[in-house]
Every structure is written in structure tokens, then in C-alpha cells.
Design an enzyme around this catalytic site. Structure first.
Site, PDB file in Angstrom:
ATOM      1  N   HIS A   1       0.442   5.870  -0.307  1.00 61.64           N
ATOM      2  CA  HIS A   1      -0.473   7.016  -0.555  1.00 61.64           C
ATOM      3  C   HIS A   1       0.444   7.993  -1.135  1.00 61.64           C
ATOM      4  O   HIS A   1       1.283   8.327  -0.562  1.00 61.64           O
ATOM      5  CB  HIS A   1      -1.263   7.495   0.592  1.00 61.64           C
TER       6      HIS A   1
ATOM      7  N   ASP B   1       0.870  -1.200   0.079  1.00 61.07           N
ATOM      8  CA  ASP B   1       0.094  -0.006  -0.049  1.00 61.07           C
ATOM      9  C   ASP B   1       1.004   1.267  -0.017  1.00 61.07           C
ATOM     10  O   ASP B   1       1.639   1.158   0.550  1.00 61.07           O
ATOM     11  CB  ASP B   1      -0.904  -0.070   1.215  1.00 61.07           C
TER      12      ASP B   1
END
Length: 586
Positions: free
Chosen positions: A335, A333
Site C-alpha cells: 500500500h 501486496d
RNA sequence: GCCAACGUAGCUCAGUGGUAGAGCAGCUCAUUCGUAAUGAGCAGGUCGUGAGUUCAAUCCUCACCGUUGGCUCCA
């Protein structure tokens, strides 16, 4: 026979059309058989699907395997009778009168404009008729091979608010041979099932004590860590930073992020000292807090923060499956916090990295899906307009094939998902890149722009593997468990032919280990043949056989798992060869 | 969550209303062998969990847990 030759001569499109019509025709014959045996069963829909067809029936008990056999026999009679499929047109309203007792057909017709003509199709000399869009064979006898496969409950229109219907799945083919080939293919695919291979290769297992949560054994952990190491190399190249964040957060955070309202059904909660905490299902709120922990300047953007934190999602009990849908998972993951103008560059560079990674694993059958604005959404229309244009142009100019799905975007932004099929051809969403206009609002994220004004950044959620567990699952099936050298849990095994070769073998093992190669010495008192068999079953890339000749010459007899015997080589040569192959990821 | 099937040794699976077997794996001993299984012996199971029916339940009934397949590739 004439038919088969003819089928072969058809263009791919014509072949597809032929199969679709035959499968849809088979659905009609199935429906006839069911209504004969179960007169109360109501007809709903029966489309052709990939490799077969199904038909959904209302107002009937679940079908048993025994029922399926009886139905199949009934179908055989109908096909042998070889009656004609006859279509007739009526006005929509006339059709409504005919199907008035069947609420499902009524619903279908109500979705059709009143002035449109609709068709009914019959066969068996008119003894059976069904409202139907059309697309049949000429006669029932044109269905050359068919087989009912399974029965299952299915909601009307796939919506669990609706009634549950009883579905029967079947397959149909232009010839018995084609059907045989298909059934064989399914059988072969089942051997590649990652759950079976995971056990056989000692990679992971499951236990009811932690439902849908894999336990990764040392060998499985090696593979997972290799996946992570590789993505960290890419992050080095593509300029990401890694962060670590807590596992459980006070509910206040989830309230702020919106997860409590939108996602709490999928979350695990813990009460401690009369305060409620939520176990994180996603990393984004923590990353938003990190962003917020300092005043930000446009000079810092884009910020790319990667997080390999463990996530927990309380997936509904009926949907978990092996590694492909679990409750405890890790994502690759990250961002990206960037300006609106930077979105295009960021997504473009991400897709480049993703394609690079998928190529390294030998995936060539993944597909992209672009999901556009849903009715319920946040953010201005202007933002959505611009963002959708950016994504569409990116995909168009990349030359990558994709499908655009209107209304399928998240409420917080449009996204591109990447799907990889498993051994049985079922698609799993792995990679994803999602724009988020909501999170920056909720956390009031800002940066100081060049002109000194305070601006709102955009958040991009993105992952290549998605869940490492799921990715490993599809990867195992893709490779049939035959990991390339760089991923193999054990890269080579040293096989002494007799006890007197053990010392030499252990010396060899030490040298390979020192070079960072994952090697085992099989000094069990099995015969060499058994050791080789064992290594083959474990799909170990190289077997280094050592007998009198090798000890004498200080060499290794190298056997590959494909059964090939390489020329004898020294330990140093073998180490160099392996290291090169590992570096190449070949 | 809903529909269905399934749950017996670490794994793959037989089996029966009278408290269970095989192969592989494991352990011990013997064997020291040239590219996919050396032989012999030993050990291993509250038959998913809990209730119920029965003189007696792994087997029948119910509940629960788990796993598997399916739950819009629309007339």
C-alpha cells in the site's frame, strides 16, 4: 475446396467475420435441433464466442451427454439439407406479438427502442425461425465443421438472481482441418494444466482437509520463494519497505474498515473468549493502523509498505480452481500512502516495475483493463474526475494497450487490472493497482502539509503477481513446467555412471551447493539412462554426467534438458556459467 | 451458491450385487552400465464419508464432503 482457399485469402478481419457468422449460424441450427427434440424448450440467446458458440435454452431439463449426441445428429440433417438463411424485418411491436409466450425474447425486445426495426432469421424452409440480430451464412451447408462440446447451467444474463437456463457449447470452423487443429490445441493445452504438472513435478497438492488451500512441497516452495526474492529485489530498487502484520483481528477493525458490511461473506471468523475475530482477507486495514500509529508529515510521503502476509478468503465453493482461485493465499501486496498529486508518479512507476517483472517471466500476452467510476461510490466527483484523467493519460502515454470499462471500478476508487491467460486462454486477474478514497476517510488518516494544514492522503493498493498462488499457476502453464534456471527447484543433477564415480559426484555436489546452486546427486543404483530419463521428466535444466573419463580429467559432461551435450567443462567453469545464467534470469 | 459430471493403492486408471486388479512410484536383492525406462521378488486399498435397500453393497438409492467444467465475448 474452393471455400477453403477463399477463407485463406480473406483478411484477418474478414476471417473473423466469416467465423462469427458461421458460429452464429451453427447456434441457429443447434436451436432448431433442440426444439425438434424438446418441443417445450424456449429460445433465448445464441451468440458466437471465441472458437465457437453457445445457445441458452429455458424451460427444459439439463441436457445429458446422450442428449448432445442426439442433437448433433439432428443438426447434421439440417446442415445436409443445406437450406437458406432468410432474414425478415418487422416492427418491434409486431415482433413482441410473435414472441409473446417467451419472456426472454420479450425482455430482449423491451430493451430495444419501440421505433426500431428488428429482424427474424429462418432456415429449413421456414420451419425454424428465431428473433436475431443477424449475421449468418448464406446456407446451412456453409457450416463446414462443427461439434457440440458440453452442456452447463447458466443464469439468464449471468445474474444468479435470474432463472437458470441450460446452455450448450459448441465449436465450428471453416474446415475439418481447422477444427482438428483447434481440438488438438485444446488437448495440448490440457497437458500444461498446472494441477497436473504440480503433481508430476512434486510442487504442491491439495487435500479435502483444507479445501482450495494448496500444500506446497519443498520444490514448489523454492519456486514461490524465488518469486518473493525477486520482488524484494525490485522493492529495493523502487524504494519500498516491508512490514509484517497480525493474522486475526477483532471484528472492530473490520467494522471500521467496512469489510464487515461489504466482505464478510468471504471472511473466516473465530470466536475466542466470547469475542469475535476475523482472519484477514486483506492487509490494508492493518497498514492503515500503522499509518495512524504516528503523526505523519508530507515529508514522509509517499510511504510504500509491502506485506507478504497470508490471507484467507472464503471463496464460494463453486468458483475455486487449482492454484488460480484458492482460499489461502499470499500476495505481493503493498500500500502506498501518498498525496493526491503524487498519484500519477506512483502509478507510473508501479506499471514500469510490473512490466519489468512480467518481462522477466517471459509473459507477453497480458492485457490491461481500466475500470472507471461505478454508480455507488465514495469520494467527490472532482476527485474521480482527476483520478480517472491521471490513469487514462498514463495508459495512453505508455503505449500499452488497454480497454476502459465504465462502471467497473470499486466503490472506493478507479483501478487498473492486469490479466494473464492460462493454457486454455482463460484470463486471470494478476496485477492490479487501485486508488482508494475510502480507507483514508474511514481511518481518518492525515498528514501535515507544507503550510501546516492537515490533509487527507490517498491510499494506493497494488500488486504485480496478485496472489502468488495464482501467478504460479499461470506461470507453470505458460512455461509448461519448464522453469528457467533461476526458478528451477532443482537446477542441476549429477549423474554418476557407476558406483565408483559416486565420491567424485558428491564432491562436485558440495562445490555447487557452496556456490548457492540447487543441485542433487543421483546416486541411486539405477542405470545412467534411467537417471537421465528421470531428470528429463522432472525438467531439470542441467544433467552433469560423470564416468571414468570425467573423473580422470576432473571435468563434467554437461547435458541440457533440451537434449544438447555441451563441451566437457571443469566444475569451476560450470559453476561460473550457471551463476551467470541465474543472475541474467535467462 | 446454482447446473452437470466425476471420486477405486502415493500417481494414472481397469473392474464386478458375492468384501478388488494393472502399470508407474516405493521397498529388498542382483546388476555397475556413456546420454529418455536393467531384471527378479516383496509390500501396498475400511473402493471419498455417512445412512438406507438387500441374505450380501465398491457396485443400487439418498444425504454430505471434495474435485472438474460452466454460470452476459447479450436479439
Amino acid at each position: 475446396m474452393a471455400d477453403r482457399v477463399k477463407f485463406k485469402d480473406l483478411s484477418p478481419e474478414e476471417q473473423q467475420d466469416h467465423r462469427d457468422r458461421m458460429r452464429h449460424s451453427a447456434a441457429h441450427v443447434l436451436a432448431e435441433a433442440v426444439t425438434k427434440i424438446f418441443p417445450d424448450a424456449q429460445l433465448t440467446i445464441g451468440p458466437p464466442i471465441e472458437d465457437g458458440f453457445y445457445y441458452d435454452f429455458a424451460n427444459t431439463e439439463p441436457f445429458t451427454p446422450d442428449d448432445l449426441m442426439k442433437i448433433e445428429l439432428e443438426m447434421r440433417d439440417s446442415i445436409r439439407a443445406n437450406t437458406e438463411f432468410v432474414e425478415r424485418e418487422t416492427s418491434r411491436d409486431e415482433a413482441l406479438d410473435i414472441v409473446i409466450d417467451n419472456p426472454y425474447k420479450v425482455e430482449i425486445l423491451e430493451g430495444i427502442p419501440a421505433d426500431e426495426r428488428v429482424t427474424f432469421c429462418s432456415h429449413s424452409e421456414g420451419a425454424f425461425e428465431d428473433l436475431c440480430r443477424g449475421g449468418h451464412m448464406t446456407r446451412t451447408g456453409d457450416i463446414k465443421a462443427y461439434k457440440l462440446l458440453s452442456a452447463a447451467g447458466a443464469y439468464w444474463r449471468g445474474d444468479e438472481e435470474n432463472a437458470m437456463l441450460q446452455r450448450i457449447y459448441g465449436t465450428a470452423w471453416e474446415s475439418r482441418d481447422a477444427q482438428k487443429t483447434y481440438l488438438k490445441k485444446i488437448e495440448e493445452a490440457e497437458k500444461r494444466d498446472h494441477r497436473k504438472l504440480g503433481r508430476a513435478l512434486d510442487l504442491f497438492f491439495f487435500d479435502p482437509i483444507a479445501p482450495a488451500s494448496p500444500f506446497f512441497m519443498p520444490k514448489g516452495t523454492v519456486v514461490l520463494n524465488s518469486l518473493i526474492t525477486y520482488v524484494k529485489e525490485l522493492y529495493e530498487k523502487y524504494d519500498y519497505d516491508e512490514v509484517m502484520t497480525p493474522q486475526i483481528f477483532n471484528t472492530d477493525l473490520w467494522e471500521k474498515s467496512g469489510h464487515l458490511q461489504a466482505y464478510s461473506e468471504n471472511m473466516f471468523f473465530i470466536d475466542v473468549d466470547e469475542r469475535q475475530f476475523g482472519v484477514k482477507p486483506m492487509n490494508c486495514p492493518a497498514h492503515a493502523m500503522m499509518y495512524q500509529s504516528n503523526s505523519r508529515s508530507y515529508r514522509e510521503l509517499p510511504l510504500r509498505w509491502a506485506d507478504f502476509g497470508r490471507l484467507h478468503r472464503n471463496e464460494r465453493s463453486g468458483v475455486t480452481a487449482g492454484l488460480t482461485r484458492v482460499r489461502s493465499l499470499v500476495q505481493d501486496d503493498a500500500h502506498i500512502f501518498c498525496t493526491f498529486e503524487q498519484i500519477g508518479q506512483e502509478i507510473s512507476s508501479f506499471l514500469k516495475m510490473l512490466n519489468e517483472a512480467y518481462a522477466a517471466f517471459g509473459f507477453d500476452n497480458y492485457r490491461f483493463e481500466l475500470s472507471l467510476r461505478p454508480d455507488k461510490r465514495v469520494g467527490s466527483d472532482e476527485m474521480w474526475d482527476k483520478a480517472e484523467v491521471v490513469l487514462t493519460e498514463l495508459l495512453d502515454s505508455s503505449g500499452m494497450e488497454y480497454t476502459a470499462e465504465a462502471g467497473e471500478g470499486a466503490f472506493y476508487g478507479p483501478k487498473i487490472d492486469v490479466f494473464i491467460p492460462d493454457a486454455l486462454g482463460r484470463d486471470w486477474q494478476c496485477g492490479t493497482v487501485q486508488l482508494d478514497f475510502s480507507l483514508p476517510e474511514r481511518f481518518d488518516l492525515e498528514y501535515a502539509a507544507e503550510d501546516g494544514s492537515r490533509q487527507r492522503p490517498v491510499v494506493v493498493h497494488r500488486a504485480m503477481y496478485g496472489s502468488l498462488e495464482r501467478f504460479l499457476g499461470v506461470l507453470i502453464e505458460h512455461l509448461s513446467g519448464v522453469f528457467p534456471l533461476w526458478l528451477a527447484p532443482v537446477q542441476a543433477v549429477v549423474v554418476p555412471i557407476a558406483d565408483r564415480h559416486n565420491d567424485f559426484c558428491h564432491e562436485v555436489g558440495v562445490k555447487f551447493k557452496a556456490a548457492g546452486i540447487r543441485i542433487k546427486v543421483d546416486d541411486s543404483n539405477d542405470r545412467m539412462n534411467a537417471k537421465i530419463r528421470q531428470a528429463q521428466l522432472q525438467k531439470i535444466p542441467y544433467m552433469l554426467v560423470v564416468g571414468d573419463r570425467e573423473v580422470e580429467a576432473g571435468t563434467l559432461a554437461v547435458r541440457t534438458r533440451t537434449g544438447e551435450n555441451l563441451d566437457p567443462m571443469s566444475v569451476d567453469e560450470a559453476v561460473a556459467k550457471f551463476l551467470e545464467q541465474i543472475a541474467d534470469k535467462s
